[in-house]
Design a protein around this motif. Structure first.
Motif, short mmCIF file in Angstrom:
data_model
loop_
_atom_site.label_atom_id
_atom_site.label_comp_id
_atom_site.label_asym_id
_atom_site.label_seq_id
_atom_site.Cartn_x
_atom_site.Cartn_y
_atom_site.Cartn_z
N VAL A 77 52.20 38.16 41.15
CA VAL A 77 53.42 38.80 40.67
C VAL A 77 53.10 39.78 39.55
CG1 VAL A 77 55.60 38.35 39.45
CG2 VAL A 77 54.93 36.92 41.38
N SER A 78 52.20 39.41 38.67
CA SER A 78 51.81 40.29 37.58
C SER A 78 51.15 41.57 38.11
CB SER A 78 50.85 39.55 36.65
OG SER A 78 50.37 40.40 35.66
N ALA A 79 50.27 41.45 39.09
CA ALA A 79 49.63 42.64 39.67
C ALA A 79 50.64 43.51 40.40
CB ALA A 79 48.52 42.21 40.63
N PHE A 80 51.58 42.88 41.10
CA PHE A 80 52.61 43.66 41.79
C PHE A 80 53.45 44.45 40.80
CE2 PHE A 80 56.96 43.95 43.46
CZ PHE A 80 56.71 44.74 44.57
N LEU A 81 53.88 43.80 39.72
CA LEU A 81 54.69 44.50 38.73
C LEU A 81 53.89 45.60 38.01
CD1 LEU A 81 56.63 41.49 37.16
CD2 LEU A 81 57.50 43.21 38.75
N PHE A 99 45.68 40.59 33.78
CA PHE A 99 45.33 39.23 33.39
C PHE A 99 46.08 38.81 32.12
CE2 PHE A 99 42.51 35.84 31.88
CZ PHE A 99 42.41 35.11 33.05
N LYS A 100 46.23 39.72 31.16
CA LYS A 100 46.97 39.39 29.94
C LYS A 100 48.43 39.08 30.24
CE LYS A 100 44.22 41.93 26.59
NZ LYS A 100 44.17 43.09 25.69
N SER A 101 49.04 39.87 31.11
CA SER A 101 50.44 39.59 31.43
C SER A 101 50.58 38.31 32.25
CB SER A 101 51.06 40.77 32.17
OG SER A 101 50.43 40.99 33.40
N ALA A 102 49.57 37.99 33.07
CA ALA A 102 49.59 36.73 33.81
C ALA A 102 49.44 35.54 32.87
CB ALA A 102 48.50 36.72 34.86
N LEU A 161 51.95 31.01 29.94
CA LEU A 161 52.45 30.41 28.70
C LEU A 161 53.96 30.20 28.74
CD1 LEU A 161 50.27 32.18 26.00
CD2 LEU A 161 50.16 29.80 26.75
N PHE A 162 54.68 31.13 29.36
CA PHE A 162 56.13 30.94 29.53
C PHE A 162 56.41 29.74 30.44
CE2 PHE A 162 56.81 35.61 28.47
CZ PHE A 162 57.33 35.32 27.22
N PHE A 163 55.60 29.58 31.48
CA PHE A 163 55.74 28.43 32.37
C PHE A 163 55.51 27.13 31.60
CE2 PHE A 163 53.76 25.37 35.31
CZ PHE A 163 54.79 25.22 36.22
N ALA A 164 54.47 27.11 30.77
CA ALA A 164 54.19 25.92 29.97
C ALA A 164 55.31 25.66 28.95
CB ALA A 164 52.85 26.07 29.26
N LEU A 202 37.34 32.13 37.19
CA LEU A 202 37.27 33.16 38.23
C LEU A 202 37.12 34.55 37.63
CD1 LEU A 202 37.36 33.67 41.26
CD2 LEU A 202 39.83 33.85 41.09
N ARG A 203 37.82 34.79 36.54
CA ARG A 203 37.70 36.10 35.87
C ARG A 203 36.28 36.32 35.38
NH1 ARG A 203 39.91 37.83 30.05
NH2 ARG A 203 39.53 40.05 30.24
N ARG A 204 35.69 35.29 34.79
CA ARG A 204 34.31 35.40 34.31
C ARG A 204 33.36 35.67 35.47
NH1 ARG A 204 30.55 31.23 33.66
NH2 ARG A 204 28.81 31.87 32.38
N ARG A 205 33.58 34.99 36.58
CA ARG A 205 32.71 35.17 37.74
C ARG A 205 32.83 36.58 38.31
NH1 ARG A 205 28.07 33.49 39.81
NH2 ARG A 205 28.08 33.75 42.04
N VAL A 206 34.03 37.12 38.36
CA VAL A 206 34.23 38.48 38.87
C VAL A 206 33.54 39.49 37.95
CG1 VAL A 206 36.00 40.26 39.22
CG2 VAL A 206 36.32 38.00 40.17
N GLU A 207 33.61 39.28 36.65
CA GLU A 207 32.93 40.18 35.72
C GLU A 207 31.42 40.12 35.91
OE1 GLU A 207 34.26 39.01 31.86
OE2 GLU A 207 36.16 40.10 32.04
N ILE A 208 30.86 38.94 36.11
CA ILE A 208 29.42 38.80 36.31
C ILE A 208 28.98 39.50 37.59
CG2 ILE A 208 27.60 37.13 36.88
CD1 ILE A 208 28.96 35.21 34.91
N VAL A 209 29.72 39.32 38.67
CA VAL A 209 29.38 39.97 39.93
C VAL A 209 29.54 41.47 39.82
CG1 VAL A 209 30.08 40.20 42.35
CG2 VAL A 209 29.84 37.94 41.35
#
Length: 121
Positions: free
Chosen positions: A112-116, A5-8, A13-16, A50-57
């Motif tokens: 892409v981040s997860a793949f790398l 998630f941090k690398s994503a 931020l690079f995209f922005a 979505l990250r928050r929701r996954v952590e809660i579940v």
């Protein structure tokens, strides 16, 4: 998952930053770049939700407790509808197709981040 998630987020931020750079270099594309930035913001916020929701579940399943019900998908759809309405109301400032396209960019950056990340390990 935090490393992915941090690398994503770095990729977002690079995209922005690339959109801001294009905004400054090519004045004819100001509305397109502004739409891309608005959509990227919505995509970034949706990823955080979505990250928050996954952590809660995950915590609920670890504790064998009841699953907390919420508006997970509804809030993410509302975010995209909100930025689409802003882009529709101000067409001279935001390009609507660019806004809608960029609102779906974060899942691809995460993929892409997860793949790398998994390729390295």
């Amino acid at each position: 998952m935090d490393n992915i998630f941090k690398s994503a987020m770095r990729g977002a931020l690079f995209f922005a930053a690339a959109c801001l750079l294009l905004w400054g270099i090519v004045p004819e594309w100001k509305s397109v770049c502004a739409g891309l930035l608005l959509g990227a913001f919505a995509s970034f916020m949706n990823a955080l939700l979505l990250r928050r929701r996954v952590e809660i579940v995950g915590q609920a399943m670890a504790n064998r407790g009841m699953r907390k019900m919420g508006l997970g998908l509804g809030s993410r759809i509302a975010m995209v509808l909100c930025v689409a309405m802003v882009a529709y109301k101000y067409p001279e400032t935001f390009n609507l197709p660019a806004t809608l396209a960029a609102s779906m960019v974060m899942p691809f950056i995460l993929l892409v981040s997860a793949f790398l990340h998994h390729k390295r390990h």
